[in-house]
Scaffold this motif. Structure first.
Motif, PDB file in Angstrom:
ATOM      1  N   UNK A   1       0.863  -1.167   0.000  1.00  0.00           N
ATOM      2  CA  UNK A   1       0.000   0.000   0.000  1.00  0.00           C
ATOM      3  C   UNK A   1       0.907   1.226   0.000  1.00  0.00           C
ATOM      4  N   UNK A   2       0.394   2.309  -0.541  1.00  0.00           N
ATOM      5  CA  UNK A   2       1.148   3.556  -0.604  1.00  0.00           C
ATOM      6  C   UNK A   2       0.440   4.562   0.309  1.00  0.00           C
TER       7      UNK A   2
ATOM      8  N   UNK B   1       4.332   0.424   2.007  1.00  0.00           N
ATOM      9  CA  UNK B   1       4.251  -0.467   3.168  1.00  0.00           C
ATOM     10  C   UNK B   1       3.673  -1.798   2.704  1.00  0.00           C
ATOM     11  N   UNK B   2       4.154  -2.889   3.291  1.00  0.00           N
ATOM     12  CA  UNK B   2       3.621  -4.196   2.897  1.00  0.00           C
ATOM     13  C   UNK B   2       2.146  -4.294   3.271  1.00  0.00           C
ATOM     14  N   UNK B   3       1.353  -4.762   2.342  1.00  0.00           N
ATOM     15  CA  UNK B   3      -0.083  -4.904   2.552  1.00  0.00           C
ATOM     16  C   UNK B   3      -0.388  -6.129   3.401  1.00  0.00           C
TER      17      UNK B   3
ATOM     18  N   UNK C   1       2.208  -8.498   7.331  1.00  0.00           N
ATOM     19  CA  UNK C   1       2.845  -7.214   7.043  1.00  0.00           C
ATOM     20  C   UNK C   1       4.329  -7.204   7.393  1.00  0.00           C
ATOM     21  N   UNK C   2       4.767  -8.201   8.118  1.00  0.00           N
ATOM     22  CA  UNK C   2       6.191  -8.369   8.440  1.00  0.00           C
ATOM     23  C   UNK C   2       6.509  -9.851   8.363  1.00  0.00           C
ATOM     24  N   UNK C   3       7.785 -10.159   8.463  1.00  0.00           N
ATOM     25  CA  UNK C   3       8.202 -11.556   8.382  1.00  0.00           C
ATOM     26  C   UNK C   3       8.343 -11.987   6.934  1.00  0.00           C
ATOM     27  N   UNK C   4       8.254 -13.287   6.713  1.00  0.00           N
ATOM     28  CA  UNK C   4       8.358 -13.804   5.348  1.00  0.00           C
ATOM     29  C   UNK C   4       7.224 -13.234   4.495  1.00  0.00           C
ATOM     30  N   UNK C   5       7.524 -12.758   3.293  1.00  0.00           N
ATOM     31  CA  UNK C   5       6.471 -12.205   2.435  1.00  0.00           C
ATOM     32  C   UNK C   5       5.363 -13.229   2.186  1.00  0.00           C
ATOM     33  N   UNK C   6       4.114 -12.793   2.362  1.00  0.00           N
ATOM     34  CA  UNK C   6       2.997 -13.716   2.215  1.00  0.00           C
ATOM     35  C   UNK C   6       2.896 -14.271   0.806  1.00  0.00           C
ATOM     36  N   UNK C   7       3.330 -13.535  -0.196  1.00  0.00           N
ATOM     37  CA  UNK C   7       3.252 -14.011  -1.585  1.00  0.00           C
ATOM     38  C   UNK C   7       4.290 -15.089  -1.886  1.00  0.00           C
TER      39      UNK C   7
END
Length: 108
Positions: A17-18, A24-26, A78-84
């Motif tokens: 998100x902007x 910022x990570x969504x 929103x943190x840690x390993x990227x969900x994607x």
């Protein structure tokens, strides 16, 4: 990418998100809305606890509150390993474990 429900703009891939020109990570879109709402509630309570701990200069309380913020943000993706980059099973386990932690002892 324009927001769908009046929220912040997103990158074309939906991963970020902007806000005020900053990326910022969504939140992981695979987190069910009721679980995401509960985790956001825990996150906001933890952020309030950070503010209070700073005001009282209580270092131990500040560490606990920041740990709660971290746990909520990881559970939301929103943190840690990227969900994607996670499998569906890993994504499901991440938010379920986060909720279980808060519901068990960390939601104070």
């Amino acid at each position: 990418m324009p927001p769908e429900s009046g929220g912040p703009d997103r990158t074309d891939d939906g991963r970020y998100v902007i806000v005020k020109g900053r990326r910022w990570r969504a939140t992981d879109p695979a987190v069910p809305e009721d679980a995401a709402a509960a985790l956001r509630s825990h996150l906001m309570a933890a952020r309030r606890a950070v503010r209070e701990a700073k005001r009282s200069t209580d270092d131990a309380a500040l560490r606990r509150a920041r740990d709660r913020v971290q746990r909520a943000k990881v559970a939301l993706g929103e943190r840690g390993d990227p969900w994607w980059e996670q499998s569906g099973r890993e994504r499901d386990r991440r938010w379920r474990d986060g909720l279980a932690w808060f519901d068990g002892h960390g939601g104070q």
